[in-house]
Design an enzyme around this catalytic site. Structure first.
Site, mmCIF file in Angstrom:
data_model
loop_
_atom_site.group_PDB
_atom_site.id
_atom_site.type_symbol
_atom_site.label_atom_id
_atom_site.label_comp_id
_atom_site.label_asym_id
_atom_site.label_seq_id
_atom_site.Cartn_x
_atom_site.Cartn_y
_atom_site.Cartn_z
ATOM 1 N N CYS A 15 7.060 18.335 -44.079
ATOM 2 C CA CYS A 15 8.046 19.401 -43.964
ATOM 3 C C CYS A 15 9.062 19.392 -45.096
ATOM 4 O O CYS A 15 9.403 20.430 -45.626
ATOM 5 C CB CYS A 15 8.761 19.309 -42.620
ATOM 6 S SG CYS A 15 9.993 20.603 -42.388
ATOM 7 N N CYS A 64 5.637 8.246 -41.102
ATOM 8 C CA CYS A 64 6.133 9.140 -40.053
ATOM 9 C C CYS A 64 5.428 8.877 -38.735
ATOM 10 O O CYS A 64 6.045 8.850 -37.668
ATOM 11 C CB CYS A 64 5.951 10.597 -40.468
ATOM 12 S SG CYS A 64 6.509 11.795 -39.223
#
Length: 386
Positions: A200, A102
């Site tokens: 998340c 990420c």
């Protein structure tokens, strides 16, 4: 961080670290703009993924600090560049680290590109790390954060020279307690907000429950080192090396328990045998099957743009691990450039580490990250362990 003033775009997550980052930069006189990155949509309104709440917190922070904030959706990029690779790795029996990917693909690529389109000269995030330009070489170095309990350089090791040259990490110069103190002092609404854990799309939910949505179960036997069947696993993708909880097996009464572990010693996942769909478990934290004196890593990425010289360094094979002394060797390198192809261009992609002390539960798919003191040199994805 030099004294010149820049237009800086800050990634505001809704947490206290990025909030204090924005405050510090504005206090230094920079022109600061906030961006909230939305990276996941599938169950955004669930109890596990709180991006709507986080955006409200980020907007409240921007209001207190007195900066603009923009909401940007990177969910498509995230699914293509991070989540798809995450699933591929799990389906191959490895345990990936999506936070590393990420950072490389979203926060310091998609976000950086977007910020540059907004006229930014620099970007900043709330990571606990530091950037320094080496006066002798002119190269940018990635350094550990000053708070050893919060250092996040491990997750940032794939950043390159172009990315680091545009990046600021203000809270990397501080300890977390100081960050909290500053947040309370200036009245930030999230000063006492709990640090987020996990990523998340998983959040705090049971991990196996989440993977069940995307990966088909392929049950198989759980065996010990001697081949005794102890139970059934739900699919090799759902387990990681060193795992102790959730195995569904109890102790095996055996007067000659493995390596003196004792008949009721806990079981740990030690191997995943893909060819026979077998999960191997052993008793005892320090069982030899859990210890690795060497590892091989692939898909290497080096902060300086080339691998370090072969020799003594330190490494982490998982986050929050103490640096482990090791000897670094480029794979099949014959000309000293690190790539093994003899052309001297140094584009090496694999390496080997030999540890002074065997490392526990070295896990294929995780990152092996190299350090020279406080300098993070880069690293690669663990492909095999010795």
């Amino acid at each position: 961080m030099n004294s010149s003033k820049h237009r800086v775009v800050v990634g505001l997550s809704g947490g206290v670290d990025s909030a204090v980052t924005a405050h510090l930069l504005k206090a230094m006189g920079h022109e600061v703009v906030g961006i909230f990155m939305k990276n996941w949509e599938d169950d955004d309104d669930s109890e596990y993924c709180s991006s709507n709440v986080d955006f409200v917190d980020a907007a409240a922070v921007a209001d207190v600090i007195g900066i603009e904030i923009e909401h940007v959706n990177f969910a498509a990029d995230y699914r293509d560049r991070v989540f798809a690779e995450f699933l591929r790795e799990y389906q191959a029996g490895r345990t990936p680290n999506p936070d590393v990917l990420c950072n490389a693909e979203i926060k310091f690529k998609a976000f950086l590109d977007h910020a540059m389109r907004l006229g930014a000269e620099k970007i900043a995030t709330g990571h606990y790390a530091r950037v320094r330009q080496n006066a002798a070489t002119g190269l940018f170095e990635l350094l550990k954060g000053l708070d050893p309990s919060k250092d996040q350089s491990y997750f940032l090791h794939r950043l390159n020279q172009a990315q680091l040259s545009k990046t600021l990490f203000p809270v990397g110069e501080l300890h977390k307690t100081e960050v909290r103190r500053i947040a309370e002092e200036i009245g930030l609404p999230n000063a006492k907000k709990k640090d987020s854990t996990g990523i998340c799309f998983i959040g705090e939910r049971p991990f196996r429950e989440f993977l069940n949505r995307y990966i088909q179960k392929e049950p198989g036997p759980i065996k010990d080192e001697r081949g005794r069947v102890l139970g059934r696993h739900q699919g090799l993708s759902f387990y990681t090396l060193g795992q102790r909880q959730g195995l569904g097996i109890g102790g095996v009464k055996d007067k000659g328990a493995q390596r003196g572990a004792g008949e009721h010693a806990p079981w740990f996942v030690a191997r995943k045998e893909l060819d026979t769909n077998t999960l191997r478990v052993v008793q005892g934290h320090d069982h030899p099957w859990l210890l690795s004196p060497t590892l091989q890593a692939a898909d290497a990425s080096w902060v300086a743009g080339h691998p370090p010289q072969a020799g003594a360094l330190a490494a982490k094979t998982r986050y929050r691990q103490q640096d482990a002394a090791c000897t670094f060797t480029d794979a099949a390198d014959g000309d000293g450039d690190g790539d093994g192809d003899g052309d001297g261009d140094g584009d090496g992609r694999s390496f080997t580490l030999q540890f002074a002390d065997p490392q526990w539960a070295v896990t294929p798919g995780q990152s092996a990250v190299l350090y020279d003191g406080e300098v993070c040199l880069g690293g690669g994805v663990i492909a095999a362990r010795g």
